[in-house]
Design a protein around this motif. Structure first.
Motif: not given
Length: 286
Positions: A50-71
């Motif tokens: 139950w605790g793990a499910a709460k953590i996974i759904r936490s806004p703390l893990f919402t994707v906010k950054v996309v990094e693309v390696a230099d070309l």
């Protein structure tokens, strides 16, 4: 008399019937303790889940950054284009539940992208790096347009006459990847044919019935020095050559070109598809 033991866990509970309080043996008491231990263990695991499910759904893990390696600066695609193509749902998707397969598939639709490596970097970042195709030649397609040939003989992208001008041009009836690979192998083997330091293939023509024809240039010598203003340009009828004989046959052609170069002879056409003989048709005045 029986005792009811209630084990409460978030969202559910279990009821375990205990043995009678009086008159039971030590064996019965052992069963009660074992049952109690099981209840406690199940409750602990459930709480952790139950605790793990709460953590996974936490806004703390919402994707906010996309990094693309230099070309590389000369690459035909840049990091910004890759990030747009990836279309990662930033601000909406949880990093744990984000499916990377569709992201990879979208990036691979770019004609220059050969491979994709995507990683999740917690807590909020998706990291992308791509491998690009390496054009080995240009090929003229059936509709007359030009495309690139990758190191594995596959065709990709669209090319103009000014694109990678140092690449050889494959012209003719290349019906499949294997035939283009054979032409690339021929081009690689030709690199060992050096006439006074320089001999270049501009194009490799292939005919299903007659085989290969090379369009090459070679330096001309005047008074023991290379003429920088003029070079010999000729076609070489190569035909079909077994792979095992390719290097030897090209070495013979190289010897002929060396003679022509040192004697300032411009050849119109070289017939190297007549078995052991090589016949040279020269330009008038040479």
């Amino acid at each position: 008399m029986s005792l009811l033991f209630f084990a409460f866990v978030p969202g559910w509970f279990r009821i375990i019937m205990m043995g009678r309080a009086a008159g039971h043996s030590g064996v019965k008491s052992g069963k009660i303790r074992k049952a109690a231990s099981i209840v406690v263990a199940v409750a602990a695991v459930s709480l952790l889940g139950w605790g793990a499910a709460k953590i996974i759904r936490s806004p703390l893990f919402t994707v906010k950054v996309v990094e693309v390696a230099d070309l590389p600066g000369e690459a035909p695609v840049d990091a910004y284009s890759i990030s747009i193509l990836a279309d990662v749902p930033t601000g909406k998707e949880n990093l744990f539940s984000l499916d990377l397969a569709p992201v990879e598939k979208r990036i691979l639709t770019h004609p220059w992208v050969k491979s994709v490596d995507i990683k999740k970097r917690f807590p909020q970042t998706v990291s992308i790096s791509v491998g690009l195709k390496r054009p080995r030649a240009l090929v003229q397609q059936k509709d007359g347009t030009l495309a690139y040939v990758d190191v594995d003989g596959s065709i990709f992208g669209e090319a103009g006459l000014r694109s990678f001008v140092d690449l050889p041009l494959l012209v003719g009836q290349y019906n499949d990847q294997a035939e283009r690979m054979a032409a690339l192998g021929l081009y690689d083997a030709w690199q060992n044919v050096a006439v006074n330091g320089k001999t270049e293939i501009s194009s490799v023509f292939y005919d299903q019935e007659k085989g290969y024809r090379l369009f090459v240039s070679y330096p001309l010598m005047r008074f023991g020095k290379i003429d920088t203003n003029e070079s010999g340009k000729t076609t070489i009828e190569l035909g079909f050559i077994a792979q095992r004989d390719l290097v030897t046959h090209l070495a013979k052609i190289g010897s002929v070109l060396k003679y022509l170069s040192e004697n300032n002879i411009v050849a119109r056409q070289i017939f190297a598809d007549l078995g052991k003989k090589i016949v040279v048709k020269i330009t008038r005045g040479s």
